[in-house]
Structures are given as structure tokens and as C-alpha cells.
Design a protein around this motif. Structure first.
Motif, PDB file in Angstrom:
ATOM      1  N   MET A 109       0.846  -1.320  -0.070  1.00  0.00           N
ATOM      2  CA  MET A 109      -0.147   0.015  -0.033  1.00  0.00           C
ATOM      3  C   MET A 109       0.974   1.162   0.091  1.00  0.00           C
ATOM      4  SD  MET A 109      -2.522   1.980   0.283  1.00  0.00           S
ATOM      5  CE  MET A 109      -4.188   1.067  -0.235  1.00  0.00           C
ATOM      6  N   THR A 110       0.896   2.049  -1.187  1.00  0.00           N
ATOM      7  CA  THR A 110       1.774   3.097  -1.395  1.00  0.00           C
ATOM      8  C   THR A 110       1.176   4.531  -1.413  1.00  0.00           C
ATOM      9  OG1 THR A 110       1.782   2.862  -3.670  1.00  0.00           O
ATOM     10  CG2 THR A 110       3.406   1.769  -2.633  1.00  0.00           C
ATOM     11  N   ASP A 111      -0.224   4.421  -1.201  1.00  0.00           N
ATOM     12  CA  ASP A 111      -1.093   5.568  -1.344  1.00  0.00           C
ATOM     13  C   ASP A 111      -0.510   6.684  -0.256  1.00  0.00           C
ATOM     14  OD1 ASP A 111      -2.539   4.983  -3.168  1.00  0.00           O
ATOM     15  OD2 ASP A 111      -4.369   4.349  -2.123  1.00  0.00           O
ATOM     16  N   GLY A 112      -0.336   6.270   0.989  1.00  0.00           N
ATOM     17  CA  GLY A 112       0.300   7.030   2.056  1.00  0.00           C
ATOM     18  C   GLY A 112       1.406   7.916   1.954  1.00  0.00           C
ATOM     19  N   VAL A 113       2.435   7.257   1.691  1.00  0.00           N
ATOM     20  CA  VAL A 113       3.979   7.549   1.373  1.00  0.00           C
ATOM     21  C   VAL A 113       3.896   8.506   0.016  1.00  0.00           C
ATOM     22  CG1 VAL A 113       5.114   6.086   2.656  1.00  0.00           C
ATOM     23  CG2 VAL A 113       4.645   5.451   0.331  1.00  0.00           C
ATOM     24  N   ALA A 131      -3.479  18.385  11.327  1.00  0.00           N
ATOM     25  CA  ALA A 131      -3.901  17.831  10.043  1.00  0.00           C
ATOM     26  C   ALA A 131      -5.294  17.253  10.170  1.00  0.00           C
ATOM     27  CB  ALA A 131      -2.952  16.632   9.591  1.00  0.00           C
ATOM     28  N   LEU A 132      -6.181  17.527   9.079  1.00  0.00           N
ATOM     29  CA  LEU A 132      -7.398  17.109   9.027  1.00  0.00           C
ATOM     30  C   LEU A 132      -7.517  16.268   7.982  1.00  0.00           C
ATOM     31  CD1 LEU A 132     -10.340  17.020   9.852  1.00  0.00           C
ATOM     32  CD2 LEU A 132     -10.794  18.929   8.535  1.00  0.00           C
ATOM     33  N   MET A 133      -7.810  14.855   7.891  1.00  0.00           N
ATOM     34  CA  MET A 133      -7.992  13.939   6.908  1.00  0.00           C
ATOM     35  C   MET A 133      -9.440  13.677   6.619  1.00  0.00           C
ATOM     36  SD  MET A 133      -6.296  10.441   5.985  1.00  0.00           S
ATOM     37  CE  MET A 133      -7.556   9.636   6.857  1.00  0.00           C
ATOM     38  N   VAL A 134     -10.172  13.792   5.357  1.00  0.00           N
ATOM     39  CA  VAL A 134     -11.423  13.477   5.243  1.00  0.00           C
ATOM     40  C   VAL A 134     -11.271  12.050   4.507  1.00  0.00           C
ATOM     41  CG1 VAL A 134     -13.782  14.158   4.391  1.00  0.00           C
ATOM     42  CG2 VAL A 134     -11.949  15.796   5.212  1.00  0.00           C
ATOM     43  N   GLY A 138      -9.666   3.322   1.835  1.00  0.00           N
ATOM     44  CA  GLY A 138      -8.300   2.568   1.711  1.00  0.00           C
ATOM     45  C   GLY A 138      -7.049   3.592   1.545  1.00  0.00           C
ATOM     46  N   ALA A 139      -7.358   4.725   0.619  1.00  0.00           N
ATOM     47  CA  ALA A 139      -6.528   5.721   0.426  1.00  0.00           C
ATOM     48  C   ALA A 139      -6.419   6.377   1.860  1.00  0.00           C
ATOM     49  CB  ALA A 139      -6.818   6.601  -0.563  1.00  0.00           C
ATOM     50  N   GLY A 140      -7.456   6.789   2.471  1.00  0.00           N
ATOM     51  CA  GLY A 140      -7.348   7.643   3.781  1.00  0.00           C
ATOM     52  C   GLY A 140      -6.557   6.857   4.924  1.00  0.00           C
ATOM     53  N   THR A 141      -6.969   5.407   4.936  1.00  0.00           N
ATOM     54  CA  THR A 141      -6.069   4.859   6.123  1.00  0.00           C
ATOM     55  C   THR A 141      -4.698   4.634   5.884  1.00  0.00           C
ATOM     56  OG1 THR A 141      -8.099   3.253   6.079  1.00  0.00           O
ATOM     57  CG2 THR A 141      -6.030   2.370   6.982  1.00  0.00           C
ATOM     58  N   ALA A 142      -4.207   4.578   4.415  1.00  0.00           N
ATOM     59  CA  ALA A 142      -2.783   4.875   4.253  1.00  0.00           C
ATOM     60  C   ALA A 142      -2.107   6.348   4.568  1.00  0.00           C
ATOM     61  CB  ALA A 142      -2.595   4.345   2.774  1.00  0.00           C
ATOM     62  N   ILE A 143      -2.943   7.250   4.075  1.00  0.00           N
ATOM     63  CA  ILE A 143      -2.709   8.497   4.308  1.00  0.00           C
ATOM     64  C   ILE A 143      -2.414   9.106   5.748  1.00  0.00           C
ATOM     65  CG2 ILE A 143      -3.129  11.061   3.704  1.00  0.00           C
ATOM     66  CD1 ILE A 143      -4.179  10.041   1.231  1.00  0.00           C
ATOM     67  N   ALA A 144      -3.200   8.442   6.696  1.00  0.00           N
ATOM     68  CA  ALA A 144      -3.382   8.772   8.107  1.00  0.00           C
ATOM     69  C   ALA A 144      -2.175   8.158   8.609  1.00  0.00           C
ATOM     70  CB  ALA A 144      -4.756   7.962   8.680  1.00  0.00           C
ATOM     71  N   LEU A 145      -1.803   6.757   8.177  1.00  0.00           N
ATOM     72  CA  LEU A 145      -0.446   6.341   8.782  1.00  0.00           C
ATOM     73  C   LEU A 145       0.582   7.018   8.430  1.00  0.00           C
ATOM     74  CD1 LEU A 145       0.880   4.084  10.344  1.00  0.00           C
ATOM     75  CD2 LEU A 145       0.759   2.636   8.068  1.00  0.00           C
ATOM     76  N   ALA A 146       0.740   7.447   7.104  1.00  0.00           N
ATOM     77  CA  ALA A 146       1.645   8.280   6.658  1.00  0.00           C
ATOM     78  C   ALA A 146       2.080   9.435   7.274  1.00  0.00           C
ATOM     79  CB  ALA A 146       1.612   8.332   4.958  1.00  0.00           C
ATOM     80  N   LEU A 147       1.133  10.068   7.638  1.00  0.00           N
ATOM     81  CA  LEU A 147       1.204  11.581   7.876  1.00  0.00           C
ATOM     82  C   LEU A 147       1.527  11.457   9.622  1.00  0.00           C
ATOM     83  CD1 LEU A 147      -2.357  13.107   6.852  1.00  0.00           C
ATOM     84  CD2 LEU A 147       0.053  13.866   6.303  1.00  0.00           C
ATOM     85  N   LEU A 148       1.106  10.318  10.365  1.00  0.00           N
ATOM     86  CA  LEU A 148       1.541   9.999  11.686  1.00  0.00           C
ATOM     87  C   LEU A 148       3.226   9.764  11.757  1.00  0.00           C
ATOM     88  CD1 LEU A 148      -1.020   7.795  13.266  1.00  0.00           C
ATOM     89  CD2 LEU A 148      -0.787  10.412  13.652  1.00  0.00           C
ATOM     90  N   GLU A 149       3.706   9.118  10.507  1.00  0.00           N
ATOM     91  CA  GLU A 149       5.066   8.780  10.448  1.00  0.00           C
ATOM     92  C   GLU A 149       5.747   9.899   9.858  1.00  0.00           C
ATOM     93  OE1 GLU A 149       4.835   5.262   7.891  1.00  0.00           O
ATOM     94  OE2 GLU A 149       4.657   3.924   9.698  1.00  0.00           O
ATOM     95  N   ALA A 150       5.192  10.938   9.189  1.00  0.00           N
ATOM     96  CA  ALA A 150       5.919  12.051   8.841  1.00  0.00           C
ATOM     97  C   ALA A 150       5.837  13.050  10.138  1.00  0.00           C
ATOM     98  CB  ALA A 150       4.965  12.886   7.630  1.00  0.00           C
ATOM     99  N   GLY A 151       5.182  12.942  11.022  1.00  0.00           N
ATOM    100  CA  GLY A 151       5.350  13.895  12.291  1.00  0.00           C
ATOM    101  C   GLY A 151       4.419  14.893  12.247  1.00  0.00           C
TER     102      GLY A 151
END
Length: 264
Positions: A109-113, A131-134, A138-151
Motif C-alpha cells: 500500500m503506497t498511497d500514504g507515502v 492535519a485534518l483528513m477526510v 483505503g487511501a485515507g487509511t494509508a495517508i493517515a498512517l503516513a502523516l503520523l509517520e511524517a510527524g
């Protein structure tokens, strides 16, 4: 490109519903060609009701090496993977699948990164941002994780399906130092707004956030590729916000996707 097509061409497909809006077949095929590979990516319109049967059926094609997965199949496709990367296993969704040596599927799953890489290229530094994510699909789940990992310092998640939103919040708990909370369509007080829903593919769609509450200091990113500039991004740009389109997100992640598909 067309002149090189033959019986030796390796086949990759992208599945979705709807599929007409995807922009990746041309871009990924050109990347294959640039790397000297006789391969192409073609679109397939596949409904939710038929996706399991479809994925099982295409295993019979010996020259099919991979599948790119888009809305709404990212969670469903995960169930067909015999193995996955760690992040896909955590997220329980995939957007790319390739053949294992034994013919089964390996997913990532590469959507987040890709989203985070795209906003960085567009000038947004996510570290320390609220950050506010709507969208908790599938994409939102990946983006949420990537945002957390991005700090990011805070991540609010908004979804029309409160059960799905709360399930994602519970899964992400403890994945970083950021404050996690349920959000709304009110962007007030946030630095980064991410739309990870299909809202904006049709001009009749309701806007994912209340755009009248956006301010010029906010950065707004969207995952939609067609139209490239969605009504949300149009409104954000009119206010002077920094933005990232879905095309920008795809461009940021394309090389990574091709690396995975080709085992590079």
C-alpha cells in the motif's frame, strides 16, 4: 510503444469502479518502457460484487504479472494476498499486487507515502502540523498512517461513516506521538487538509470540507486525478492556499509502484 506489443508483452491491470477517471495506465506503461521492459498497464472496470471472482480468474493468465488497485477495492484485494509488506499488513489494504514465485499475490500500500511525498514536493512540510483528513477508506487509511509517520502533531479524521472512522482511530492509536481525534467538515485551526474521498469526481458532489472556512495559510491536498483540479482545490487556490492534486500524488509514487511491480 504500440509497435513493441507482441505475445511476449507482460501484462499488468488496474481495477476499479469507476475506472474511467484513472490516469495511471499511460504513466506506468511509459515508466515500463523507459526501463526497457516490454510491459503495459491496462484498465479493467470491476464491480464490488465481481471483484473476488475477477481476481481469482486472472490468476489463470500466465503473462499477468501484477494488479494496481483503486477505489473501492483496496480492502477487498488485501484478502487475496498470500503475503504483504508490513505497512499493507497493518493497514489491511493494498493498492498494488505482484506475483510471488509460487503464483500467489504479494501486496503493498503506497498511497500514504505517495501523498506525503507529493505534498513535500509541493512545498508542504508536515512535521509539527495539525492535519485534518477526510475519508477513512483505503487511501485515507494509508495517508493517515503516513502523516503520523511524517510527524504531524495532530491528526483529526472525518468520515461520513462514524464506525469506519472510529475503527481507523483505534487502529492508529499508539502509532506515534500525534494527538488523534474525530474531526468534522470544519477545517478551522488546521494547517493541512487532505481529501481522501471520491467527493469531487463529479461536480454535483458535496464538498468534503466547508471551503468558506479555509484560510490562505492552509495547505490542501486531494487524491482525485480526474478532474485534476477538483472543486475543493479550485476553492483553495482562489484563497491562495498551497495545494497538491491527485496527479501530483500519483507522480510522487509512480516510481515506487513500478519498483514494486517489477521487483526492482
Amino acid at each position: 510503444m504500440l509497435e513493441a506489443l507482441s505475445g511476449a508483452t507482460r501484462l499488468f491491470i488496474i481495477i476499479g469502479d469507476p475506472i474511467a477517471q484513472v490516469q495511471s495506465p499511460g504513466g506506468i506503461t511509459r515508466e515500463f518502457v523507459a526501463r526497457g521492459r516490454n510491459a503495459l498497464l491496462v484498465p479493467a472496470q470491476v464491480s464490488v460484487a465481481q471483484v473476488d471472482e475477477f481476481i481469482r480468474g486472472v490468476l489463470l493468465a500466465g503473462n499477468l504479472d501484477g494488479i494496481v488497485v483503486t477505489v473501492p477495492h483496496k480492502f477487498g484485494a488485501f484478502a487475496h494476498c498470500a503475503s504483504t509488506t508490513d505497512r499493507a499488513g497493518f493497514l489491511q489494504s493494498v493498492n498494488i499486487m505482484r506475483r510471488n514465485a509460487d503464483g500467489t499475490w504479494h501486496g503493498d500500500m503506497t498511497d500514504g507515502v505517495a501523498f506525503v511525498g507529493g505534498i513535500r514536493q509541493a512545498g508542504c512540510v508536515p512535521e509539527g502540523k495539525r492535519a485534518l483528513m477526510v475519508g477513512a477508506g483505503g487511501a485515507g487509511t494509508a495517508i493517515a498512517l503516513a502523516l503520523l509517520e511524517a510527524g504531524v502533531s495532530e491528526l483529526a479524521i472525518h468520515d461520513a461513516d462514524a464506525v469506519r472512522r472510529d475503527r481507523l482511530l483505534a487502529r492508529l492509536a499508539g502509532r506515534g506521538a500525534a494527538k488523534l481525534l474525530a474531526g468534522s467538515d470544519d477545517p478551522t485551526g488546521y494547517d493541512l487538509i487532505a481529501n481522501a474521498t471520491p467527493a469531487g469526481m463529479k461536480h454535483s458532489d458535496a464538498l468534503p470540507v466547508r471551503v468558506e472556512l479555509l484560510t490562505p495559510a492552509m495547505f490542501v491536498g486531494d487524491v482525485i486525478t480526474s478532474p485534476e483540479v477538483t472543486p475543493l482545490l479550485t476553492a483553495a487556490r482562489a484563497l491562495g492556499c498551497g495545494t497538491q492534486t491527485g496527479i501530483g500524488m500519483f507522480a510522487a509514487g509512480r516510481a515506487m509502484m513500478v519498483d514494486f511491480l517489477l521487483h526492482s
